[in-house]
Scaffold this motif. Structure first.
Motif, PDB file in Angstrom:
ATOM      1  N   MET A 165     -62.059 -37.347  41.937  1.00  0.00           N
ATOM      2  CA  MET A 165     -61.499 -36.195  42.630  1.00  0.00           C
ATOM      3  C   MET A 165     -61.519 -36.397  44.142  1.00  0.00           C
ATOM      4  O   MET A 165     -60.662 -35.873  44.861  1.00  0.00           O
ATOM      5  CB  MET A 165     -62.278 -34.931  42.266  1.00  0.00           C
ATOM      6  N   SER A 166     -62.485 -37.169  44.646  1.00  0.00           N
ATOM      7  CA  SER A 166     -62.512 -37.488  46.080  1.00  0.00           C
ATOM      8  C   SER A 166     -61.260 -38.262  46.468  1.00  0.00           C
ATOM      9  O   SER A 166     -60.647 -38.003  47.504  1.00  0.00           O
ATOM     10  CB  SER A 166     -63.766 -38.310  46.414  1.00  0.00           C
ATOM     11  N   ILE A 167     -60.880 -39.221  45.619  1.00  0.00           N
ATOM     12  CA  ILE A 167     -59.656 -39.993  45.861  1.00  0.00           C
ATOM     13  C   ILE A 167     -58.450 -39.065  45.894  1.00  0.00           C
ATOM     14  O   ILE A 167     -57.598 -39.143  46.793  1.00  0.00           O
ATOM     15  CB  ILE A 167     -59.474 -41.062  44.762  1.00  0.00           C
ATOM     16  N   THR A 168     -58.380 -38.167  44.900  1.00  0.00           N
ATOM     17  CA  THR A 168     -57.268 -37.218  44.822  1.00  0.00           C
ATOM     18  C   THR A 168     -57.137 -36.403  46.107  1.00  0.00           C
ATOM     19  O   THR A 168     -56.056 -36.296  46.690  1.00  0.00           O
ATOM     20  CB  THR A 168     -57.468 -36.263  43.627  1.00  0.00           C
ATOM     21  N   HIS A 169     -58.230 -35.833  46.569  1.00  0.00           N
ATOM     22  CA  HIS A 169     -58.167 -34.938  47.718  1.00  0.00           C
ATOM     23  C   HIS A 169     -57.994 -35.689  49.041  1.00  0.00           C
ATOM     24  O   HIS A 169     -57.344 -35.183  49.960  1.00  0.00           O
ATOM     25  CB  HIS A 169     -59.405 -34.049  47.757  1.00  0.00           C
ATOM     26  N   ILE A 170     -58.544 -36.889  49.144  1.00  0.00           N
ATOM     27  CA  ILE A 170     -58.344 -37.691  50.361  1.00  0.00           C
ATOM     28  C   ILE A 170     -56.867 -38.023  50.531  1.00  0.00           C
ATOM     29  O   ILE A 170     -56.292 -37.858  51.612  1.00  0.00           O
ATOM     30  CB  ILE A 170     -59.187 -38.986  50.316  1.00  0.00           C
ATOM     31  N   LEU A 171     -56.230 -38.478  49.449  1.00  0.00           N
ATOM     32  CA  LEU A 171     -54.803 -38.806  49.506  1.00  0.00           C
ATOM     33  C   LEU A 171     -53.970 -37.564  49.812  1.00  0.00           C
ATOM     34  O   LEU A 171     -53.006 -37.609  50.588  1.00  0.00           O
ATOM     35  CB  LEU A 171     -54.351 -39.436  48.189  1.00  0.00           C
ATOM     36  N   LYS A 172     -54.353 -36.435  49.224  1.00  0.00           N
ATOM     37  CA  LYS A 172     -53.619 -35.189  49.448  1.00  0.00           C
ATOM     38  C   LYS A 172     -53.705 -34.747  50.902  1.00  0.00           C
ATOM     39  O   LYS A 172     -52.716 -34.308  51.493  1.00  0.00           O
ATOM     40  CB  LYS A 172     -54.171 -34.097  48.527  1.00  0.00           C
ATOM     41  N   VAL A 173     -54.882 -34.885  51.504  1.00  0.00           N
ATOM     42  CA  VAL A 173     -55.058 -34.520  52.911  1.00  0.00           C
ATOM     43  C   VAL A 173     -54.150 -35.372  53.797  1.00  0.00           C
ATOM     44  O   VAL A 173     -53.509 -34.865  54.727  1.00  0.00           O
ATOM     45  CB  VAL A 173     -56.539 -34.670  53.328  1.00  0.00           C
ATOM     46  N   PHE A 174     -54.076 -36.666  53.502  1.00  0.00           N
ATOM     47  CA  PHE A 174     -53.199 -37.545  54.293  1.00  0.00           C
ATOM     48  C   PHE A 174     -51.729 -37.143  54.157  1.00  0.00           C
ATOM     49  O   PHE A 174     -50.970 -37.223  55.124  1.00  0.00           O
ATOM     50  CB  PHE A 174     -53.388 -39.003  53.867  1.00  0.00           C
ATOM     51  N   VAL A 175     -51.330 -36.714  52.968  1.00  0.00           N
ATOM     52  CA  VAL A 175     -49.949 -36.273  52.755  1.00  0.00           C
ATOM     53  C   VAL A 175     -49.636 -35.062  53.627  1.00  0.00           C
ATOM     54  O   VAL A 175     -48.583 -34.992  54.272  1.00  0.00           O
ATOM     55  CB  VAL A 175     -49.695 -35.938  51.265  1.00  0.00           C
ATOM     56  N   PHE A 176     -50.538 -34.095  53.667  1.00  0.00           N
ATOM     57  CA  PHE A 176     -50.293 -32.894  54.463  1.00  0.00           C
ATOM     58  C   PHE A 176     -50.326 -33.183  55.966  1.00  0.00           C
ATOM     59  O   PHE A 176     -49.614 -32.542  56.739  1.00  0.00           O
ATOM     60  CB  PHE A 176     -51.282 -31.794  54.089  1.00  0.00           C
ATOM     61  N   ILE A 177     -51.138 -34.144  56.376  1.00  0.00           N
ATOM     62  CA  ILE A 177     -51.111 -34.575  57.778  1.00  0.00           C
ATOM     63  C   ILE A 177     -49.759 -35.194  58.095  1.00  0.00           C
ATOM     64  O   ILE A 177     -49.160 -34.929  59.146  1.00  0.00           O
ATOM     65  CB  ILE A 177     -52.258 -35.577  58.068  1.00  0.00           C
ATOM     66  N   TYR A 178     -49.259 -36.012  57.168  1.00  0.00           N
ATOM     67  CA  TYR A 178     -47.949 -36.643  57.336  1.00  0.00           C
ATOM     68  C   TYR A 178     -46.850 -35.601  57.467  1.00  0.00           C
ATOM     69  O   TYR A 178     -45.915 -35.748  58.261  1.00  0.00           O
ATOM     70  CB  TYR A 178     -47.668 -37.568  56.148  1.00  0.00           C
ATOM     71  N   PHE A 179     -46.948 -34.520  56.674  1.00  0.00           N
ATOM     72  CA  PHE A 179     -45.945 -33.469  56.727  1.00  0.00           C
ATOM     73  C   PHE A 179     -46.111 -32.543  57.929  1.00  0.00           C
ATOM     74  O   PHE A 179     -45.338 -31.593  58.096  1.00  0.00           O
ATOM     75  CB  PHE A 179     -45.962 -32.640  55.438  1.00  0.00           C
ATOM     76  N   GLY A 180     -47.134 -32.794  58.752  1.00  0.00           N
ATOM     77  CA  GLY A 180     -47.280 -32.053  59.992  1.00  0.00           C
ATOM     78  C   GLY A 180     -48.214 -30.861  59.954  1.00  0.00           C
ATOM     79  O   GLY A 180     -48.241 -30.067  60.908  1.00  0.00           O
ATOM     80  N   PHE A 181     -48.989 -30.708  58.882  1.00  0.00           N
ATOM     81  CA  PHE A 181     -49.916 -29.584  58.851  1.00  0.00           C
ATOM     82  C   PHE A 181     -51.029 -29.813  59.867  1.00  0.00           C
ATOM     83  O   PHE A 181     -51.628 -30.877  59.933  1.00  0.00           O
ATOM     84  CB  PHE A 181     -50.528 -29.405  57.456  1.00  0.00           C
ATOM     85  N   VAL A 182     -51.323 -28.780  60.665  1.00  0.00           N
ATOM     86  CA  VAL A 182     -52.331 -28.886  61.727  1.00  0.00           C
ATOM     87  C   VAL A 182     -53.635 -28.253  61.235  1.00  0.00           C
ATOM     88  O   VAL A 182     -53.812 -27.034  61.291  1.00  0.00           O
ATOM     89  CB  VAL A 182     -51.854 -28.188  63.021  1.00  0.00           C
ATOM     90  N   PHE A 183     -54.541 -29.075  60.765  1.00  0.00           N
ATOM     91  CA  PHE A 183     -55.808 -28.570  60.243  1.00  0.00           C
ATOM     92  C   PHE A 183     -56.630 -27.879  61.327  1.00  0.00           C
ATOM     93  O   PHE A 183     -57.406 -26.963  61.039  1.00  0.00           O
ATOM     94  CB  PHE A 183     -56.615 -29.717  59.628  1.00  0.00           C
ATOM     95  N   PHE A 184     -56.437 -28.302  62.576  1.00  0.00           N
ATOM     96  CA  PHE A 184     -57.237 -27.749  63.671  1.00  0.00           C
ATOM     97  C   PHE A 184     -56.994 -26.255  63.853  1.00  0.00           C
ATOM     98  O   PHE A 184     -57.859 -25.538  64.371  1.00  0.00           O
ATOM     99  CB  PHE A 184     -56.936 -28.487  64.985  1.00  0.00           C
TER     100      PHE A 184
END
Length: 237
Positions: A165-184
């Motif tokens: 599940m760590s792999i799943t969520h790490i990859l998902k976070v990178f996808v949303f960063i790529y799409f421009g989501f600003v976690f900050f």
């Protein structure tokens, strides 16, 4: 107050996941629509769950069955690439509907779970678990059945599931960063939830053998059902 409340919820759901193996992520994704805008729902949930699962994997490092990780990773990379295109085709207004329906089907549909069981292959499990996580958020049950079949030891199942599940969520976070989501933009909530998730994982490792998992899972199943129905109703009201 929102940060404090979500930090506590993150702690509780992480503790639940650490004790019974599943349910924490589903419960959290069912609660978050009441506190976050739809565009932030799955990204923030993904980052929090990454922290929860990664910390649980670290605490149970000696029990992780690393032979399944490369297969799952390959499937995950393919799945995340293909399913990412779905983000551009689905209205965010209906994301809670997908989440609610997925939770109810996972909990109560034997036919749905029977179809999932057919994919007893870590390549395919990685493909669907990581790919679908972009849309429905919590997909932990997808690999749990497979792990229980391959490993009789509960500690091995829980630790390996956390690693996958760590792999799943790490990859998902990178996808949303790529799409421009600003976690900050949600940094206060994210920090509170990450702290809660890590502490919850730590507490779970100490409570796991002291709680009757079967009774606990029954209560969890009822609570998840109520939450799922609630978020589905909110889509139409």
């Amino acid at each position: 107050m929102t940060e404090l409340f979500l930090g506590i919820i993150s702690f509780l759901t992480s503790t639940i996941a650490g004790i019974v193996g599943i349910g924490g992520g589903m419960m959290l994704i069912a609660i978050l629509p009441s506190f976050l805008p739809l565009n932030a729902l799955i990204p923030v949930h993904g980052l929090t769950q990454m922290s929860s699962n990664l910390s649980r994997a670290v605490f149970g490092y000696k029990d992780i069955q690393f032979e399944v990780v490369p297969k799952f990773l390959i499937g995950s990379l393919i799945g995340i690439g293909l399913f990412a295109t779905i983000l551009n085709l689905i209205s965010l207004n209906y994301v809670p509907l997908f989440i609610g329906a997925y939770i109810l089907l996972s909990l109560w549909s034997a036919k749905f779970n029977e179809k999932i069981k057919r994919y007893e292959n870590y390549y395919i499990a990685g493909f669907f678990q990581t790919g679908l996580s972009i849309v429905v958020g919590a997909t932990g049950p997808l690999t749990m059945t497979l792990l229980f079949k391959d490993y009789a030891n509960k500690e091995k199942v829980l630790a390996t599931s956390a690693a996958l599940m760590s792999i799943t969520h790490i990859l998902k976070v990178f996808v949303f960063i790529y799409f421009g989501f600003v976690f900050f933009d949600y940094i206060g909530i994210i920090i509170a939830m990450i702290v809660g998730a890590v502490v919850g994982s730590w507490v779970a490792t100490r409570l796991r053998d002291k709680i009757d998992g079967k009774k606990f899972f029954l209560i969890l199943k009822v609570l998840l059902t109520v939450l799922a129905i609630h978020i589905i109703v909110k889509v139409f009201v």
